[in-house]
Design an enzyme around this catalytic site. Structure first.
Site, short mmCIF file in Angstrom:
data_model
loop_
_atom_site.label_atom_id
_atom_site.label_comp_id
_atom_site.label_asym_id
_atom_site.label_seq_id
_atom_site.Cartn_x
_atom_site.Cartn_y
_atom_site.Cartn_z
N ASP A 199 0.83 -1.20 0.00
CA ASP A 199 0.00 0.00 0.00
C ASP A 199 0.87 1.26 0.00
O ASP A 199 1.82 1.36 0.79
CB ASP A 199 -0.89 -0.03 1.25
CG ASP A 199 -1.88 1.11 1.29
OD1 ASP A 199 -2.71 1.19 0.37
OD2 ASP A 199 -1.82 1.92 2.24
N GLU A 255 1.95 -0.30 -4.79
CA GLU A 255 1.05 0.78 -5.19
C GLU A 255 1.90 2.04 -5.25
O GLU A 255 2.35 2.54 -4.22
CB GLU A 255 -0.09 0.94 -4.18
CG GLU A 255 -1.08 2.02 -4.58
CD GLU A 255 -2.09 2.34 -3.49
OE1 GLU A 255 -3.19 2.77 -3.85
OE2 GLU A 255 -1.77 2.18 -2.30
#
EC number: 3.2.1.10
Length: 555
Positions: A199, A255
């Site tokens: 993330d 990400e």
């Protein structure tokens, strides 16, 4: 180490919306276990599970209180162990979410950190004095609106949070922080976790001089180049690879907000020893008006030519070094048929056409839950949305600054809001779409009786079986994995056509991504039709609305 991820198709599960087994309205780990045979039938190789760690759920689990504990909402650590065993028994790998740019403000480290300036955990986070006038240290903005700094009265300093004020950013400059993270990663990988979706990994290195953004008049906070790609980013990831990742046969996908192709090469070049692939966001902004104070909520019409340019650039530039993570949908993006296509008359054809284009590209495709049955955007009223991003943006853009009217904002949310992807999975035509016997945490999409898994499994020409066929093709022909990409007809406003070619095989992938009928010259008789989304695809010089096909040539 093998490169199993190059041939893999990944299925993303957003657990709270997947399947609820205990009637509390929230999906759980046992729900995932119950549906493993369904996923095996689809043919996927790997599941990426969004966060299931102990969390106050301010940002649906991306605010983690305890990295080593499963949240009781989803089950127990024993449930997670069993899920790993059950998935592995079916030949399915499991990738977890690694959320290490920030923790929850209820994490033990932050609870300690905020107690005093000389607490041993103080420099696990970023603390700064106010400016002389008491305002935040700089003008950095939070991704969820407002300032990226929150004042804490206990010590009279501000702490940094790129997301909600309940998600303070970790200080990766501190070696103790990094060691804690690496130990936690080993804890899960030793249990059998097969990799990580990382993330906002591109934000872990900060610009330590904390420079202000130059802002247009009237704008208080900036979000941009200082929020990602800091000076030590790649050194940190290389260290993580050295200390943890290189010791396991795992898959990693980052990400990477704010990444262009050059940065992607740094992340994914094999000689760099960082990550296998990254999610880029460039193609997901084709319907965003650039430079607007409304940010992602400033809509512009979908432009296929622009989408082709972006996807092709990433295909060409990462052809020889690096790897693409391919997606149109995830828990942060709306449903592609509603966003860029047609979710009524041509919903099935449209879903199959976008799938054809994506799964024909070079890279690892990601399917988001419900994408394989053509789920559509939510039809909610403003007060029915749950997402913190939507609620904060409404406050800032509509209520405080009048940048948008309520109607304009609702139109944008219905097109692009994250909750469009988060409505419960539609399993059958029964009450609550078979997701729960209780009250669902988010309202079920009203079209569930028309769009659901049970119905899809009964219809031989359903979107589900089309995805199954695409996955079989990717597993059967090497050219899907290693073929060189070439874009044809770059300026055609409706057709997306490209070839993939290796030494012995060639593919022609074509789709009409519009509601118009357009002329398309079929390839000659040496080519074999592998897959089409109309019953008689390949028999005419016309491509009907959202018609798509994959042709194969053995050289």
């Amino acid at each position: 180490m093998t490169e199993w991820w190059k041939k893999a198709v990944v299925y993303q599960i957003y657990p709270r919306s997947f399947y609820d087994t205990n009637g509390d309205g929230i999906g759980d780990l046992r729900g995932i276990m119950d549906k493993l045979d369904y996923l095996k039938t689809l043919g996927i190789d790997c599941i990426w599970i969004s966060p299931v760690y102990d969390s106050p759920q301010d940002d649906n689990g991306y605010d983690i209180r305890d990295y080593r504990k499963i949240d009781k909402m989803f089950g127990t650590n024993e449930d997670m162990d069993r899920l790993l065993d059950e998935a592995h028994a079916r030949g399915i790998k499991i990738v977890m979410d690694l959320v290490v740019n920030h923790t929850s403000d209820e994490h033990a480290w932050f609870v300690e950190s905020r107690k005093s300036k000389d607490n041993p955990y103080r420099d696990f986070y970023f603390w700064k004095d106010p400016k002389p006038d008491g305002t935040p240290p700089n003008n950095w903005g939070s991704m969820f609106s407002g300032s990226a700094w929150e004042y804490d009265e206990t010590t009279g300093q501000y702490y940094l949070h790129y997301f909600s004020k309940k998600q303070p950013d970790l200080n990766w400059e501190n070696e103790k922080v990094r060691k804690e993270i690496y130990d936690m990663m080993k804890f899960w990988m030793d249990k059998g976790v097969d990799g990580w979706r990382m993330d906002v990994i591109g934000s872990i290195s900060k610009f330590l001089d904390f420079p202000d953004y130059e802002l247009p008049e009237g704008q208080k906070y900036g979000i941009g180049k200082y929020h990602a790609n800091g000076p030590r980013l790649h050194a940190f990831i290389q260290e993580m690879n050295r200390e943890v990742l290189s010791k396991y046969d795992c898959m990693t996908v980052g990400e990477a907000i704010g990444s262009d192709v050059e940065i992607a090469r740094k992340y994914t070049g094999p000689d760099r020893h960082e990550l296998n692939m990254i999610f880029n966001f460039e193609h997901m902004d084709v319907d965003t008006k650039p430079g607007s104070p409304a940010g992602k909520w400033a809509l512009k019409p979908f432009d296929l030519v622009e989408l082709k340019q972006i996807l092709s650039r990433w295909q060409y530039e990462l052809a020889d070094t690096g790897w693409n993570a391919l997606y149109f949908e995830n828990h942060d993006q709306a449903r592609v048929v509603s966003r860029w296509g047609n979710d009524t008359t041509y919903r099935a054809e449209c879903a199959k056409a976008f799938a054809t284009i994506l799964h024909g590209l070079k890279g690892t495709p990601f399917i988001y839950q419900g994408e394989e049955i053509g789920m559509v955007n939510a039809d909610l009223e403003l007060e029915e949305y749950d997402d913190i991003e939507i609620r904060n943006a409404y406050q800032e853009l509509v209520m405080e600054n009048q940048i948008m009217s309520k109607d304009e904002f609702l139109t944008a949310v219905r097109k692009k809001g994250r909750d469009n992807a988060r409505t419960p999975m539609q399993w059958d035509g029964s009450f609550n779409a078979g997701f729960t016997t209780g009250t669902p945490w988010l309202k079920v999409n009203s079209r569930y009786s028309e769009i659901n898994v049970a119905k899809a499994l009964q219809e031989p020409d359903s979107i589900f079986y089309y995805y199954q066929s695409l996955i079989k093709l990717r597993h059967s022909y090497d050219v899907f994995t290693d073929g060189r990409y070439e874009l044809l007809m770059p300026d055609h406003p409706h057709l997306y056509v490209y070839t993939r070619e290796n030494e012995s095989e060639k593919l022609l992938v074509a789709a009409n991504l519009s509601e118009n009928t357009v002329s398309f010259d079929q390839p000659d008789d040496n080519w074999k039709l592998l897959l089409g989304n109309y019953e008689d695809t390949g028999t005419s010089t016309l491509f009907r609305p959202y018609e798509a096909a994959i042709y194969y040539l053995e050289k």
